[in-house]
Design a protein around this motif. Sequence first.
Motif, PDB file in Angstrom:
ATOM      1  N   GLY A 144       0.790  -1.220   0.000  1.00  0.00           N
ATOM      2  CA  GLY A 144       0.000   0.000   0.000  1.00  0.00           C
ATOM      3  C   GLY A 144       0.824   1.273   0.000  1.00  0.00           C
ATOM      4  N   ASN A 145       2.091   1.167  -0.407  1.00  0.00           N
ATOM      5  CA  ASN A 145       3.005   2.306  -0.507  1.00  0.00           C
ATOM      6  C   ASN A 145       3.101   3.114   0.794  1.00  0.00           C
ATOM      7  OD1 ASN A 145       4.007   2.047  -3.217  1.00  0.00           O
ATOM      8  ND2 ASN A 145       1.961   2.657  -3.932  1.00  0.00           N
ATOM      9  N   PRO A 146       3.548   2.486   1.862  1.00  0.00           N
ATOM     10  CA  PRO A 146       3.663   3.217   3.137  1.00  0.00           C
ATOM     11  C   PRO A 146       4.659   4.368   3.081  1.00  0.00           C
ATOM     12  CG  PRO A 146       4.802   1.094   3.252  1.00  0.00           C
ATOM     13  CD  PRO A 146       4.017   1.089   1.982  1.00  0.00           C
ATOM     14  N   GLN A 147       5.639   4.314   2.182  1.00  0.00           N
ATOM     15  CA  GLN A 147       6.633   5.389   2.074  1.00  0.00           C
ATOM     16  C   GLN A 147       6.016   6.714   1.670  1.00  0.00           C
ATOM     17  OE1 GLN A 147       6.164   3.058  -0.151  1.00  0.00           O
ATOM     18  NE2 GLN A 147       6.294   3.932  -2.212  1.00  0.00           N
ATOM     19  N   ASP A 148       4.784   6.675   1.141  1.00  0.00           N
ATOM     20  CA  ASP A 148       4.096   7.907   0.757  1.00  0.00           C
ATOM     21  C   ASP A 148       3.251   8.481   1.892  1.00  0.00           C
ATOM     22  OD1 ASP A 148       5.166   7.604  -1.786  1.00  0.00           O
ATOM     23  OD2 ASP A 148       3.389   6.595  -2.586  1.00  0.00           O
ATOM     24  N   ARG A 149       3.255   7.827   3.049  1.00  0.00           N
ATOM     25  CA  ARG A 149       2.425   8.281   4.175  1.00  0.00           C
ATOM     26  C   ARG A 149       3.282   8.518   5.431  1.00  0.00           C
ATOM     27  NH1 ARG A 149      -0.059   3.675   2.512  1.00  0.00           N
ATOM     28  NH2 ARG A 149       0.205   2.676   4.546  1.00  0.00           N
ATOM     29  N   LEU A 150       4.486   9.012   5.247  1.00  0.00           N
ATOM     30  CA  LEU A 150       5.393   9.242   6.362  1.00  0.00           C
ATOM     31  C   LEU A 150       5.327  10.701   6.819  1.00  0.00           C
ATOM     32  CD1 LEU A 150       8.577   7.347   5.089  1.00  0.00           C
ATOM     33  CD2 LEU A 150       6.669   6.451   6.438  1.00  0.00           C
ATOM     34  N   PRO A 151       5.701  10.971   8.070  1.00  0.00           N
ATOM     35  CA  PRO A 151       5.914  12.360   8.488  1.00  0.00           C
ATOM     36  C   PRO A 151       7.025  12.975   7.648  1.00  0.00           C
ATOM     37  CG  PRO A 151       5.927  10.852  10.377  1.00  0.00           C
ATOM     38  CD  PRO A 151       5.987  10.003   9.140  1.00  0.00           C
ATOM     39  N   VAL A 203      10.721   3.941  16.602  1.00  0.00           N
ATOM     40  CA  VAL A 203       9.374   4.418  16.324  1.00  0.00           C
ATOM     41  C   VAL A 203       8.993   5.478  17.355  1.00  0.00           C
ATOM     42  CG1 VAL A 203       6.955   3.775  16.019  1.00  0.00           C
ATOM     43  CG2 VAL A 203       8.763   2.174  15.355  1.00  0.00           C
ATOM     44  N   ALA A 204       8.786   6.707  16.878  1.00  0.00           N
ATOM     45  CA  ALA A 204       8.401   7.820  17.758  1.00  0.00           C
ATOM     46  C   ALA A 204       9.317   7.913  18.976  1.00  0.00           C
ATOM     47  CB  ALA A 204       6.941   7.692  18.179  1.00  0.00           C
ATOM     48  N   GLY A 205      10.606   7.723  18.740  1.00  0.00           N
ATOM     49  CA  GLY A 205      11.593   7.913  19.781  1.00  0.00           C
ATOM     50  C   GLY A 205      12.057   6.669  20.504  1.00  0.00           C
ATOM     51  N   LYS A 206      11.368   5.544  20.325  1.00  0.00           N
ATOM     52  CA  LYS A 206      11.721   4.331  21.058  1.00  0.00           C
ATOM     53  C   LYS A 206      12.034   3.185  20.099  1.00  0.00           C
ATOM     54  CE  LYS A 206       8.893   5.471  25.115  1.00  0.00           C
ATOM     55  NZ  LYS A 206       7.795   5.010  26.014  1.00  0.00           N
ATOM     56  N   LEU A 207      13.025   2.370  20.452  1.00  0.00           N
ATOM     57  CA  LEU A 207      13.324   1.202  19.636  1.00  0.00           C
ATOM     58  C   LEU A 207      12.090   0.318  19.548  1.00  0.00           C
ATOM     59  CD1 LEU A 207      16.907   0.064  20.728  1.00  0.00           C
ATOM     60  CD2 LEU A 207      16.225   1.598  18.880  1.00  0.00           C
ATOM     61  N   ALA A 245      10.253  -0.885   8.098  1.00  0.00           N
ATOM     62  CA  ALA A 245      10.380   0.413   8.762  1.00  0.00           C
ATOM     63  C   ALA A 245       9.353   1.402   8.228  1.00  0.00           C
ATOM     64  CB  ALA A 245      11.795   0.962   8.572  1.00  0.00           C
ATOM     65  N   PHE A 246       9.211   1.480   6.907  1.00  0.00           N
ATOM     66  CA  PHE A 246       8.216   2.385   6.322  1.00  0.00           C
ATOM     67  C   PHE A 246       6.818   2.050   6.821  1.00  0.00           C
ATOM     68  CE2 PHE A 246      10.948   3.131   2.260  1.00  0.00           C
ATOM     69  CZ  PHE A 246      11.753   3.999   2.967  1.00  0.00           C
ATOM     70  N   ARG A 266       2.240   3.993  10.355  1.00  0.00           N
ATOM     71  CA  ARG A 266       1.123   3.631  11.229  1.00  0.00           C
ATOM     72  C   ARG A 266       1.184   4.295  12.606  1.00  0.00           C
ATOM     73  NH1 ARG A 266       1.149  -2.895   9.829  1.00  0.00           N
ATOM     74  NH2 ARG A 266       0.051  -2.724   7.818  1.00  0.00           N
ATOM     75  N   THR A 267       2.274   4.981  12.893  1.00  0.00           N
ATOM     76  CA  THR A 267       2.443   5.615  14.198  1.00  0.00           C
ATOM     77  C   THR A 267       2.716   7.092  14.004  1.00  0.00           C
ATOM     78  OG1 THR A 267       3.382   3.578  15.109  1.00  0.00           O
ATOM     79  CG2 THR A 267       3.745   5.601  16.361  1.00  0.00           C
ATOM     80  N   PRO A 268       1.929   7.967  14.623  1.00  0.00           N
ATOM     81  CA  PRO A 268       2.146   9.406  14.453  1.00  0.00           C
ATOM     82  C   PRO A 268       3.509   9.841  14.993  1.00  0.00           C
ATOM     83  CG  PRO A 268      -0.022   8.969  15.404  1.00  0.00           C
ATOM     84  CD  PRO A 268       0.738   7.675  15.448  1.00  0.00           C
TER      85      PRO A 268
END
Length: 437
Positions: free
Chosen positions: A42-49, A95-99, A131-132, A137-139
């Motif tokens: 689903g192309n997660p690389q296009d939905r990154l911060p 992920v959001a600061g944590k391994l 990783a993508f 999936r995590t803000p």
Amino acid sequence: MADHAKSDSPAVQAQLDRLAALSPGRDTLGLERIAALCERLGNPQDRLPPVFHVAGTNGKGSTCAFLRSAFEAAGLKAHVYSSPHLVRFNERIRVAGKLIEDEALAALLSEVLDHAEGLQASFFEVTTAAAFLAFSRTPADACVIEVGLGGRLDATNIIKKPAVCGIASLGIDHEAFLLAPEEGVPKDPFVRIGWEKAGIAKAGVPLVIQKYDRPVHDIISAHAKTTGSTLIANGVEWNASSYRRELHYRDEFGTMSVPLPALPGPHQAQNAALAIAMLRHQQAVKIPESAFEMAMGRAKWPARLQKLSAGPLTSLLPDAEIWLDGGHNADAGAAIGQFFQQYDRSVHMIIGMLANKDPLSLLHWLEGELESIIAVPVPNHEYHPVTAYRSAMPVEWAENVTKAFDKLAEKSPDTVLICGSLYLAGEVLRLNGQIPD
């Protein structure tokens, strides 16, 4: 070269074993497989911060560490993707600061591998897709992505519109991949390396670079112009220098002085400056000036001139300072050599290098600081024998790092440097109980 990743988690190890069986067992370059895999996901690389994409031969990991530290000093959360790991596979995905936790990692790898059937995706490509997927999936407020190998054909380069791209120090490394014969590429090795790294440039995206020799600068500049990227070069659009225990930075937006980085080595000031320049030349994430100052003291990057703390391994040489660095090429050797010249202490070296690296390119910069050299294997990898380490002084051999410490105990060393491979560095951290977090 196979990665030989291991995990204490049975669930994660099951997926790593599955990955080892499905992947071709070697590094591969090209965007076709990662693009196909991400399409299936689903192309997660296009939905990154907002993405901060960093390439380079040396210093890119430290630059990423400074970027992460600045975000966190500003009260923001950042995803980070880096490689290789030192002890635990989880180190690659923050992920959001944590391994990433074992349960989440096992589930992600399983999901990606379910979609990878028939693609012959490499270890790094599967890891990148995982990783993508995690990051999508995590803000979070930002996403720091370290290039794995090269830039132009690296799996991370399917990101279409980063907030900013950066290129750290350049040198000759991974020659079998980055200098492979190809039509239409620069012939000079250093120019070719610069051209490969510049492949991360994107239209309308700032490309922030360090200062390079003119031919390398020119090829990067030409590539940026061709792609429509805005080149932001050290020595032109920004400058940084270190004196009076401060890093002094200047660009069109003004000047800034911050404490020198806590990370050892004078070269870290330029890595920190690159991170500052990247942050100041993008519009997606606002960073207050106070965060830059805090970031200098907070940034951590294991196995880069890391002074080992008390542990099972260092207890074997209780009166010595033990330094660890994963450097394995001439550029790294120059940085390590400069550090120990300023440090003004003689050094006993333990070195282990992969068979596809050049020991002399590293030793050239260090021999003047050395009292002795002990060569060791790199666990689970093809490595150089003792005869590869030609030196002005005799080179001893030890079966492993612990045996090397036993040999050094007879010399009563003041200072020990362990270097030559990040894989060896990971083994040292594991033996000393210093697991990166």
